[in-house]
Design an enzyme around this catalytic site. Structure first.
Site, mmCIF file in Angstrom:
data_model
loop_
_atom_site.group_PDB
_atom_site.id
_atom_site.type_symbol
_atom_site.label_atom_id
_atom_site.label_comp_id
_atom_site.label_asym_id
_atom_site.label_seq_id
_atom_site.Cartn_x
_atom_site.Cartn_y
_atom_site.Cartn_z
ATOM 1 N N ASN A 1 27.049 -17.336 -25.086
ATOM 2 C CA ASN A 1 27.730 -18.620 -25.305
ATOM 3 C C ASN A 1 26.867 -19.621 -26.060
ATOM 4 O O ASN A 1 27.222 -20.787 -26.185
ATOM 5 C CB ASN A 1 28.174 -19.227 -23.964
ATOM 6 C CG ASN A 1 29.515 -18.663 -23.512
ATOM 7 O OD1 ASN A 1 30.286 -18.168 -24.344
ATOM 8 N ND2 ASN A 1 29.794 -18.710 -22.229
ATOM 9 N N ASP B 1 29.382 -21.375 -17.364
ATOM 10 C CA ASP B 1 29.147 -20.036 -17.910
ATOM 11 C C ASP B 1 28.054 -20.052 -18.978
ATOM 12 O O ASP B 1 28.221 -19.527 -20.067
ATOM 13 C CB ASP B 1 30.469 -19.504 -18.475
ATOM 14 C CG ASP B 1 30.495 -17.981 -18.529
ATOM 15 O OD1 ASP B 1 29.577 -17.344 -17.955
ATOM 16 O OD2 ASP B 1 31.421 -17.430 -19.138
HETATM 17 N N1 LIG Z 1 32.475 -21.449 -33.172
HETATM 18 C C1 LIG Z 1 32.135 -20.176 -33.455
HETATM 19 N N2 LIG Z 1 31.555 -19.878 -34.635
HETATM 20 C C2 LIG Z 1 31.197 -18.602 -34.926
HETATM 21 N N3 LIG Z 1 31.383 -17.556 -34.095
HETATM 22 C C3 LIG Z 1 31.960 -17.785 -32.905
HETATM 23 C C4 LIG Z 1 32.368 -19.104 -32.518
HETATM 24 N N4 LIG Z 1 32.893 -19.034 -31.267
HETATM 25 C C5 LIG Z 1 32.814 -17.739 -30.899
HETATM 26 N N5 LIG Z 1 32.256 -16.986 -31.873
HETATM 27 C C6 LIG Z 1 31.999 -15.541 -31.814
HETATM 28 O O1 LIG Z 1 33.112 -14.904 -31.244
HETATM 29 C C7 LIG Z 1 32.693 -13.954 -30.280
HETATM 30 C C8 LIG Z 1 33.489 -14.124 -29.008
HETATM 31 O O2 LIG Z 1 33.193 -15.388 -28.466
HETATM 32 P P1 LIG Z 1 33.729 -15.869 -27.091
HETATM 33 O O3 LIG Z 1 33.111 -17.194 -26.826
HETATM 34 O O4 LIG Z 1 35.209 -15.810 -27.055
HETATM 35 O O5 LIG Z 1 33.254 -14.747 -26.085
HETATM 36 P P2 LIG Z 1 31.883 -14.460 -25.384
HETATM 37 O O6 LIG Z 1 31.065 -15.700 -25.296
HETATM 38 O O7 LIG Z 1 31.272 -13.286 -26.082
HETATM 39 O O8 LIG Z 1 32.357 -14.011 -23.944
HETATM 40 P P3 LIG Z 1 32.932 -14.926 -22.757
HETATM 41 O O9 LIG Z 1 34.298 -15.360 -23.093
HETATM 42 O O10 LIG Z 1 32.868 -14.009 -21.598
HETATM 43 O O11 LIG Z 1 32.036 -16.112 -22.620
HETATM 44 C C9 LIG Z 1 31.206 -14.129 -30.067
HETATM 45 O O12 LIG Z 1 30.555 -12.996 -30.552
HETATM 46 C C10 LIG Z 1 30.803 -15.298 -30.889
HETATM 47 O O13 LIG Z 1 29.663 -14.975 -31.630
#
Ligand SMILES: Nc1ncnc2c1ncn2[C@@H]1O[C@H](COP(=O)(O)OP(=O)(O)OP(=O)(O)O)[C@@H](O)[C@H]1O
Length: 379
Positions: free
Chosen positions: A185, A180
């Protein structure tokens, strides 16, 4: 059990019922597993996130909700509470986490622990300060960040992401196919260095068809045709998504928006058309400022190699790193039209069973057809 390597340790010990060896043995969890995976108690995460307060919520993705937290020692963390789809046994869960816990690379978000208490399945990551790449890059109607990326930074981001993927594919044992790769991401740290997140997560949701189709639908613009149509998931599907990401980084446009200049075309189709017309530079983001034309065109050609319709014509990620970091000559005579996948009613349409338009010419077989993508420039 393994002692936590940061401030959570004390709280974990207070939380004896959840972390005692006897409790783990009850779940069939043996010492090896406990050594490899850093367990953080639910109580520790509750206090780190003010009881999962909505004000600490930083996002929600396909796998669950993400909270910002602060451990007792001041260390900032991102706490990903996995959704109901992931509720598998503790042992199975820890087994999957084990592979992720081994991953240590400057371009991959570090998993610092997990929690598998009761029905909770929670992953704890290092907190990455500058949000995801899509926030500052993509024309989604809301470049919601003040960060502006010049060409030098964008080129560095492409290369660093390629390095992270090459590590997952080729150095890590067992290797991980991300599945993905997309701008949301990719997180940016304080210095705007990219870190790939969400690696290894797909395996936690193995049989959940609804979840998988939701995710495929949500990321259509990045999908390799052989994966979208036939479900064939190999490293080359990641290479394809990386190619799309490079085009997004250069153009500032989202691959999942089909409309451009009044036409219904995918970013990749638009880019290829411009390549054939000899006007690739028209794709460049007007907000990028001054840039090295030769280098930009080279990056776009690398993107075309990565998105070739036939998976085995795509380079490996270590070849991509070489293409982006050295002056090795790209033999673009070998380029054929890229493959693309699009739902018949536009990229935002539903899961894999609806009508599809695709230029996939063959699926990813692993025959070792030796495709020379690059040639060493005569020195
Ligand atoms: N390690 C991290 N540090 C800071 N922010 C984070 C971190 N991981 C995720 N986020 C934030 O949390 C939000 C959601 O992240 P998540 O990876 O769950 O979903 P996504 O990548 O937006 O969607 P999907 O699950 O479909 O890949 C994002 O906006 C991201 O910026």
């Amino acid at each position: 059990m393994k002692c936590c390597c940061f401030g959570a340790a004390a709280a974990d010990r207070e939380d004896g019922a959840a972390t005692s060896s006897r409790a783990w043995a009850h779940h069939g969890v043996d010492g090896d597993l406990l050594r490899d995976v850093n367990h953080i108690s639910y109580n520790t995460l509750r206090s780190a996130t003010d009881d999962f307060d909505f004000r600490k919520k930083i996002g929600r993705g396909g796998f669950g909700t993400v909270y910002k937290g602060t451990l007792r020692d001041g260390r900032e963390i991102a706490v990903k509470a996995l959704s109901v789809h992931s509720k598998q046994g503790v042992r199975e869960f820890l087994n999957e986490i084990r592979a992720m816990a081994k991953v240590k690379h400057p371009n991959l978000v570090e998993l610092i622990g997990c929690c598998a208490q009761g029905s909770n399945r929670i992953l704890v990551y290092e907190f990455v300060e500058n949000n995801s790449l899509d926030h500052c890059l993509l024309d989604l109607g809301s470049r919601s960040s003040n960060i502006r990326l010049n060409w030098g930074k964008r080129a560095a981001i492409c290369l660093e992401i390629a390095r992270g993927l090459a590590y997952l594919h080729e150095e890590l044992v067992p290797h991980i196919v991300h599945r993905d790769i997309k701008a949301s991401n990719i997180l940016l740290d304080r210095e705007l260095n990219p870190k790939i997140g969400d690696f290894g997560l797909a395996k936690l949701f193995p049989d959940d068809i609804t979840h998988i189709s939701t995710r495929i639908a949500g990321t259509t613009g990045y999908l390799a045709p052989e994966y979208a149509l036939g479900g064939q998931l190999t490293k080359k599907a990641d290479v394809y998504s990386f190619g799309i990401l490079v085009l997004e980084i250069i153009s500032g446009r989202s691959s999942s928006r089909a409309s451009w200049g009044g036409t219904q075309k995918l970013l990749l189709e638009q880019a290829w058309q411009l390549y054939e017309e000899g006007s690739l530079l028209e794709l460049v983001d007007t907000e990028m400022g001054e840039f090295d034309e030769e280098a930009v065109v080279r990056h776009m050609k690398v993107a075309f190699f990565c998105t070739q319709a036939t998976a085995n014509r795509r380079p490996s990620m270590s070849q991509v790193v070489e293409m982006l970091s050295t002056s090795i000559r790209l033999n673009d005579k070998l380029l054929t039209a890229p493959g693309f996948f699009q739902d018949s009613d536009g990229v935002s349409a539903g899961g894999p069973s609806v009508n599809k338009r695709s230029t996939a010419q063959s699926s990813d077989n692993h025959s070792s057809v030796p495709v020379t993508i690059t040639e060493v420039a005569p020195r």
